[in-house]
Design a protein around this motif. Sequence first.
Motif, PDB file in Angstrom:
ATOM      1  N   PRO A 173       0.818  -1.212   0.000  1.00  0.00           N
ATOM      2  CA  PRO A 173       0.000   0.000   0.000  1.00  0.00           C
ATOM      3  C   PRO A 173       0.850   1.260   0.000  1.00  0.00           C
ATOM      4  O   PRO A 173       1.930   1.294   0.604  1.00  0.00           O
ATOM      5  CB  PRO A 173      -0.804  -0.112   1.300  1.00  0.00           C
ATOM      6  N   THR A 174       0.384   2.295  -0.657  1.00  0.00           N
ATOM      7  CA  THR A 174       0.994   3.605  -0.549  1.00  0.00           C
ATOM      8  C   THR A 174       0.692   4.197   0.811  1.00  0.00           C
ATOM      9  O   THR A 174       1.517   4.893   1.409  1.00  0.00           O
ATOM     10  CB  THR A 174       0.466   4.525  -1.668  1.00  0.00           C
ATOM     11  N   ALA A 175      -0.510   3.895   1.320  1.00  0.00           N
ATOM     12  CA  ALA A 175      -0.925   4.328   2.652  1.00  0.00           C
ATOM     13  C   ALA A 175      -1.989   3.360   3.150  1.00  0.00           C
ATOM     14  O   ALA A 175      -2.603   2.632   2.374  1.00  0.00           O
ATOM     15  CB  ALA A 175      -1.471   5.752   2.617  1.00  0.00           C
ATOM     16  N   GLY A 176      -2.201   3.333   4.461  1.00  0.00           N
ATOM     17  CA  GLY A 176      -3.227   2.488   5.049  1.00  0.00           C
ATOM     18  C   GLY A 176      -2.734   1.064   5.282  1.00  0.00           C
ATOM     19  O   GLY A 176      -1.576   0.729   5.028  1.00  0.00           O
ATOM     20  N   ARG A 177      -3.667   0.236   5.743  1.00  0.00           N
ATOM     21  CA  ARG A 177      -3.298  -1.134   6.096  1.00  0.00           C
ATOM     22  C   ARG A 177      -4.392  -2.116   5.675  1.00  0.00           C
ATOM     23  O   ARG A 177      -5.578  -1.780   5.670  1.00  0.00           O
ATOM     24  CB  ARG A 177      -3.080  -1.265   7.610  1.00  0.00           C
ATOM     25  N   ALA A 178      -3.967  -3.331   5.350  1.00  0.00           N
ATOM     26  CA  ALA A 178      -4.875  -4.453   5.111  1.00  0.00           C
ATOM     27  C   ALA A 178      -4.518  -5.514   6.138  1.00  0.00           C
ATOM     28  O   ALA A 178      -3.392  -6.031   6.141  1.00  0.00           O
ATOM     29  CB  ALA A 178      -4.703  -4.986   3.695  1.00  0.00           C
ATOM     30  N   LEU A 179      -5.455  -5.847   7.025  1.00  0.00           N
ATOM     31  CA  LEU A 179      -5.182  -6.743   8.146  1.00  0.00           C
ATOM     32  C   LEU A 179      -6.043  -8.003   8.077  1.00  0.00           C
ATOM     33  O   LEU A 179      -7.205  -7.953   7.674  1.00  0.00           O
ATOM     34  CB  LEU A 179      -5.439  -6.020   9.468  1.00  0.00           C
ATOM     35  N   ILE A 180      -5.468  -9.098   8.495  1.00  0.00           N
ATOM     36  CA  ILE A 180      -6.158 -10.385   8.556  1.00  0.00           C
ATOM     37  C   ILE A 180      -6.111 -10.857  10.004  1.00  0.00           C
ATOM     38  O   ILE A 180      -5.036 -11.172  10.517  1.00  0.00           O
ATOM     39  CB  ILE A 180      -5.477 -11.405   7.628  1.00  0.00           C
ATOM     40  N   GLY A 181      -7.258 -10.861  10.654  1.00  0.00           N
ATOM     41  CA  GLY A 181      -7.268 -11.183  12.073  1.00  0.00           C
ATOM     42  C   GLY A 181      -6.387 -10.235  12.869  1.00  0.00           C
ATOM     43  O   GLY A 181      -5.767 -10.631  13.861  1.00  0.00           O
ATOM     44  N   GLY A 182      -6.287  -8.985  12.417  1.00  0.00           N
ATOM     45  CA  GLY A 182      -5.497  -7.984  13.108  1.00  0.00           C
ATOM     46  C   GLY A 182      -4.035  -7.938  12.709  1.00  0.00           C
ATOM     47  O   GLY A 182      -3.272  -7.129  13.251  1.00  0.00           O
ATOM     48  N   ARG A 183      -3.615  -8.773  11.739  1.00  0.00           N
ATOM     49  CA  ARG A 183      -2.207  -8.824  11.343  1.00  0.00           C
ATOM     50  C   ARG A 183      -2.075  -8.705   9.825  1.00  0.00           C
ATOM     51  O   ARG A 183      -2.930  -9.182   9.082  1.00  0.00           O
ATOM     52  CB  ARG A 183      -1.563 -10.141  11.794  1.00  0.00           C
ATOM     53  N   PRO A 184      -0.987  -8.103   9.341  1.00  0.00           N
ATOM     54  CA  PRO A 184      -0.737  -8.102   7.893  1.00  0.00           C
ATOM     55  C   PRO A 184      -0.482  -9.521   7.409  1.00  0.00           C
ATOM     56  O   PRO A 184       0.038 -10.363   8.155  1.00  0.00           O
ATOM     57  CB  PRO A 184       0.535  -7.245   7.751  1.00  0.00           C
ATOM     58  N   TYR A 185      -0.806  -9.784   6.158  1.00  0.00           N
ATOM     59  CA  TYR A 185      -0.604 -11.118   5.598  1.00  0.00           C
ATOM     60  C   TYR A 185       0.840 -11.578   5.761  1.00  0.00           C
ATOM     61  O   TYR A 185       1.099 -12.742   6.103  1.00  0.00           O
ATOM     62  CB  TYR A 185      -0.986 -11.103   4.116  1.00  0.00           C
ATOM     63  N   ARG A 186       1.778 -10.691   5.527  1.00  0.00           N
ATOM     64  CA  ARG A 186       3.191 -11.068   5.577  1.00  0.00           C
ATOM     65  C   ARG A 186       3.647 -11.444   6.991  1.00  0.00           C
ATOM     66  O   ARG A 186       4.723 -12.022   7.157  1.00  0.00           O
ATOM     67  CB  ARG A 186       4.053  -9.934   5.022  1.00  0.00           C
ATOM     68  N   ALA A 187       2.849 -11.124   8.000  1.00  0.00           N
ATOM     69  CA  ALA A 187       3.205 -11.467   9.377  1.00  0.00           C
ATOM     70  C   ALA A 187       2.611 -12.805   9.810  1.00  0.00           C
ATOM     71  O   ALA A 187       2.871 -13.262  10.926  1.00  0.00           O
ATOM     72  CB  ALA A 187       2.727 -10.364  10.334  1.00  0.00           C
ATOM     73  N   LEU A 188       1.819 -13.440   8.944  1.00  0.00           N
ATOM     74  CA  LEU A 188       1.213 -14.723   9.285  1.00  0.00           C
ATOM     75  C   LEU A 188       2.252 -15.832   9.245  1.00  0.00           C
ATOM     76  O   LEU A 188       3.047 -15.919   8.311  1.00  0.00           O
ATOM     77  CB  LEU A 188       0.073 -15.043   8.308  1.00  0.00           C
ATOM     78  N   ASP A 189       2.250 -16.691  10.260  1.00  0.00           N
ATOM     79  CA  ASP A 189       3.226 -17.778  10.332  1.00  0.00           C
ATOM     80  C   ASP A 189       2.981 -18.837   9.261  1.00  0.00           C
ATOM     81  O   ASP A 189       3.907 -19.325   8.619  1.00  0.00           O
ATOM     82  CB  ASP A 189       3.193 -18.427  11.720  1.00  0.00           C
ATOM     83  N   LYS A 190       1.711 -19.220   9.082  1.00  0.00           N
ATOM     84  CA  LYS A 190       1.344 -20.228   8.089  1.00  0.00           C
ATOM     85  C   LYS A 190       0.189 -19.674   7.252  1.00  0.00           C
ATOM     86  O   LYS A 190      -0.967 -20.007   7.471  1.00  0.00           O
ATOM     87  CB  LYS A 190       0.936 -21.535   8.781  1.00  0.00           C
ATOM     88  N   PRO A 191       0.525 -18.840   6.281  1.00  0.00           N
ATOM     89  CA  PRO A 191      -0.531 -18.115   5.548  1.00  0.00           C
ATOM     90  C   PRO A 191      -1.567 -18.991   4.869  1.00  0.00           C
ATOM     91  O   PRO A 191      -2.749 -18.645   4.851  1.00  0.00           O
ATOM     92  CB  PRO A 191       0.252 -17.270   4.541  1.00  0.00           C
ATOM     93  N   LEU A 192      -1.176 -20.139   4.297  1.00  0.00           N
ATOM     94  CA  LEU A 192      -2.157 -20.975   3.604  1.00  0.00           C
ATOM     95  C   LEU A 192      -3.144 -21.629   4.566  1.00  0.00           C
ATOM     96  O   LEU A 192      -4.206 -22.090   4.142  1.00  0.00           O
ATOM     97  CB  LEU A 192      -1.458 -22.048   2.775  1.00  0.00           C
ATOM     98  N   ASN A 193      -2.804 -21.656   5.851  1.00  0.00           N
ATOM     99  CA  ASN A 193      -3.731 -22.161   6.857  1.00  0.00           C
ATOM    100  C   ASN A 193      -4.709 -21.084   7.309  1.00  0.00           C
ATOM    101  O   ASN A 193      -5.637 -21.360   8.073  1.00  0.00           O
ATOM    102  CB  ASN A 193      -2.986 -22.694   8.078  1.00  0.00           C
TER     103      ASN A 193
END
Length: 262
Positions: A61-81
């Motif tokens: 993003p240029t600005a703002g956030r996209a969160l999954i369960g309160g976390r960015p996708y790249r911070a997920l330990d097992k994203p496909l789960n």
Amino acid sequence: MNTQSQAPAVEIRGLTKRFGGTTVVDDLAFRVEPGRVTGFLGPNGAGKSTTMRMILGLDTPTAGRALIGGRPYRALDKPLNVVGALLEAGAVHPGRRARDHLAWLAASNALPAARVGQLLERTGLSSVAGKRVGGFSLGMRQRLGIAAALLGDPPILLFDEPVNGLDPEGVLWIRTLMKSIAAEGRAVLVSSHLMSEMALTADHVIVIGRGRLIADTGMRQFIESAGPGASLEEAYMRMTAQAVDYSADAAAMRTETRGPGR
């Protein structure tokens, strides 16, 4: 099924994306909740695919956030789960066999090998599991992409035009699949241009135009806003009449060509 925290499944906060001098997504904010199918609608160039790419960490993003369960996708330990996605059905090497593609995804993400056979069966691809993807029709590629999205048994599914290339039987199948996934308590975000299909599938609707939020409401309320006897298509056309932009510059056209600007 995997469990999710009490946070919204997907939360978009002030999301903005610019490509050069073109603003594709403009201060967008909405939530995708568990337990329902959310239709994601908008004209070509509205920014739907770019938004989905930012949710998945594919675009920054240029600005703002996209969160999954309160976390960015790249911070997920097992994203496909956590998140399964179908953005582009052709994103599989044509020389790879369907079974091998799913087996590679399972092995590389430490997922049970048994899921491969289960999902080939569920998506109707068992009989062609040993065939190379290059010989698949678009509809078969869509089914393979959906199988890959379901591989980690995720609580969140993102589908971009999932019924492209499917015959009427396939369209009914994906509709039933999405509704059953939502009934299990999962969150489904689906982008589509088929208004008649969205009217039968989605419980909630998010509409954007020129990258900005136009509507975020229940499907029934959205249709009723257009007046007695209106269809989803009529409500959509009324709502987006001023949001179609055919004057995009070369930068916007380039992003449209590679996918994220739809």
